[in-house]
Every structure is written in structure tokens, then in C-alpha cells.
Write a protein that holds these residues in place. Sequence first.
Motif, short mmCIF file in Angstrom:
data_model
loop_
_atom_site.label_atom_id
_atom_site.label_comp_id
_atom_site.label_asym_id
_atom_site.label_seq_id
_atom_site.Cartn_x
_atom_site.Cartn_y
_atom_site.Cartn_z
N ASP A 131 14.29 4.24 8.86
CA ASP A 131 13.98 5.67 8.94
C ASP A 131 13.63 6.09 10.37
O ASP A 131 13.24 5.27 11.20
N GLU A 132 13.78 7.39 10.62
CA GLU A 132 13.37 7.94 11.90
C GLU A 132 11.84 7.99 11.96
O GLU A 132 11.19 8.47 11.03
N TRP A 133 11.28 7.53 13.07
CA TRP A 133 9.83 7.57 13.28
C TRP A 133 9.53 8.55 14.41
O TRP A 133 10.44 9.10 15.03
N GLU B 64 5.74 4.82 1.58
CA GLU B 64 5.85 5.83 0.53
C GLU B 64 7.20 5.81 -0.17
O GLU B 64 7.45 6.60 -1.07
N THR B 65 8.06 4.88 0.22
CA THR B 65 9.38 4.74 -0.42
C THR B 65 9.21 4.43 -1.90
O THR B 65 8.27 3.75 -2.31
N SER B 66 10.12 4.94 -2.71
CA SER B 66 10.10 4.66 -4.15
C SER B 66 9.98 3.17 -4.41
O SER B 66 10.65 2.36 -3.78
N PRO C 142 6.54 7.27 10.19
CA PRO C 142 7.81 7.95 9.91
C PRO C 142 7.68 9.46 10.10
O PRO C 142 6.65 10.05 9.80
N GLU C 143 8.74 10.07 10.63
CA GLU C 143 8.74 11.52 10.83
C GLU C 143 8.48 12.27 9.52
O GLU C 143 7.87 13.34 9.52
N GLU C 144 8.91 11.68 8.43
CA GLU C 144 8.73 12.32 7.13
C GLU C 144 7.25 12.56 6.82
O GLU C 144 6.90 13.56 6.19
N ASP D 170 0.84 -1.19 0.00
CA ASP D 170 0.00 0.00 0.00
C ASP D 170 0.89 1.25 0.00
O ASP D 170 1.69 1.45 0.91
N ARG D 171 0.72 2.08 -1.00
CA ARG D 171 1.53 3.30 -1.10
C ARG D 171 1.23 4.31 0.01
O ARG D 171 2.02 5.22 0.25
N ARG D 172 0.08 4.19 0.65
CA ARG D 172 -0.21 5.04 1.80
C ARG D 172 0.62 4.63 3.01
O ARG D 172 0.94 5.45 3.87
N VAL D 173 0.94 3.35 3.10
CA VAL D 173 1.69 2.82 4.24
C VAL D 173 3.19 2.99 4.01
O VAL D 173 3.91 3.47 4.88
#
Length: 355
Positions: free
Chosen positions: A271-273, A62-64, A228-230, A57-60
Amino acid sequence: MSASATPPIDPASAAHRPAGHPPVRSGRLGVLLMNLGTPEATTYWPMRRYLKEFLSDRRVIETSRLVWWPLLNGIILSTRPSRKGRDYATIWNNELDEGPLKTITRSQAEQLAASLRETAGDRIVVDWSMRYGFPRTKDRIEALLAEGCDRILLVPLYPQYCAATSATACDQAFRALMDMRWQPAVRVAPPYHDDPVYIDAIVSSMRQELAKLTFEPEVILVSFHGIPEEYLKKGDPYYCHCHKTWRLMREAFGWPEERFRMSFQSRFGPDEWLKPYTDETVKELAASGVKRMAIVAPGFSADCLETLEELNGENRHYFEGGGGEHFAYLPCLNDSPEGMRVIRTVVERELQGWI
């Protein structure tokens, strides 16, 4: 809500339709409770199918896709299903052969239906679906349409809005609508992170559970699922919703911040969460000399792997292994009277004008 006080939405009957017109049921309202999902079994292939749907799922994530797809299909889906299957086995509802999230969400829908039937008769049809796995959202929307529901209220069972939960649940419903010639009118229930009824229910439930303990916690940790913080930097309101829920809970308890803490769990990948992390906070509390603690997860409407295994299992182990002596996990609202009061309040409010 009175069934007799409001006339049917669509008074047309077969007698008013031209000869040969296909049979049509209409005039009813549908309510669809939507939750995250659960695998169909704890063995490798059911777990793999579930994880693939979830992690695709791209919502979950978002990495390329160029980066994520080889990782997912080459490593993660080869190793993670067996490990997560063992985790699910520790909380599995063996009597019904299903995950507890499915058991509880079904009960929530059944109780809501019975409650609404008392005041609205058979005008309202309540159903439930999962974003990942079964029952599928598309199937349940079609079932509501077959029951004559030409207006449907979608209810994502997430108190705090997040694109990776609330939005993707709605995406799935909207994808189903895209294939329909005759779409129902649709509403989406908003998040209820600061609703007084929700806050009161959470606090009331916690007080009841705390009263059952043989000890008084020195610290209560309020744990929310992390992102993720992003995602926060991109504009997701989730952190703010969680923070407000925690603040309102703390104010209702009247405890200082050092005794009523907030954290985020279930991080995944490098990644930072959102911080502070739940597992690190639990270890820190034990290392600092705290001997008695309780943990609660108000962002989950029903107990599931992340609460029963991760919080009550894994984090209990961290605390007790670090020197803590008394640990308590306080259950989610689930299908308790307090939990059903929240769901019914949200549903009745959002049905205003329809009934």
C-alpha cells in the motif's frame, strides 16, 4: 509538587474498617510509562511470538482478516522472524540480554521515580510497560494497584498521536481495566508534539550532537515512522502532528526547507504510505550531490530497531553507497537530561489536581 502540602487522597486506615475487612492499600498515585515493545530474544521463536502479537493488532494492520490472516500466518511469520532477528542482533544489549528500547524505557521510569520522590515522597509510584511483549500492561497496572494506587496516569511515550501507537497502548490498558472489579481512576496523557519543552529539548539535543561532528551537514532529514495513507484519510491526526513538530523544529533552527527536510520511514506491504519516503529521500540526496547529511527521528522517545538499525545502518549504507561522504545519526532523547525534562514536564502537568 509537595508531598506535605496535600493530604492523602484516601485517609481511611485499617482502624476505620469493620472487623474482618480484607486489607486494602490506597491513596497513592500511579504513573505508567507505555512504549511499543521488543522481542525477548533475537532467535526465531521469540521473534515470531513478538511479530505475531504486533502484526495481529487491528490498530496496526486494518486489512480484512480474510486477506491478512493467511498472509501473516502462511508467509510473513515463516520468513520475517529470522530476517528481523538478524537486524535486532546488530543493536541488541548483550550485557542485559534485551533490546535497547527496554533498557532505555526502564531507565526513564527509574529516573522519573527518583525525581518525583524528591518532591512527592512515596506518594507516586512509577512503572513501565510494553504494548507488545514484556512487561505486559495488565501486569503492571495490577502491580500499581497492589502498591495502593487508586489513581493512575497512563503516559504513551509517543509525541505524535497515532491510532497504531497511542491508541493501541491505551486499548491494552482499558482491556485490563475491564477485568477489574475495583477500577482505579485513570487519566491518559495527551500527545505533546508541539509542546515548547519537547521542541526545545529536541533542538537542544540536536545542537549538542551536531557540535560533536567533524563536519557541518548540508541537509538535516527529520524522519518519522510512516503509516498507510489510508489511515490519514480515515481521520488519523498523525501526519498533521508530525508536520507541526517538523515545522517548529525548523523554525527553531532557522534553516530553509531545502536544508531541513521531512520524511517517513518503515513502510510495510504494497500500500501507499505517507510520503516522502525516508529511504528514497536519502538516495535522492546522495544522487543530487549532497556529501554531508544528518538524520534525526523525533517521533521516537527511545532508540530502537527503527532508529539504530534502519536509520543509522540501512540508510547510512544508501547514502554512502550513493556517493555521500559524511553521514550522522542524531540519537533520540532517550533517558538524557533533555529527554527526562520532557517526560517529567508531561507527567507533572497531567497530575495537576491529583497532587
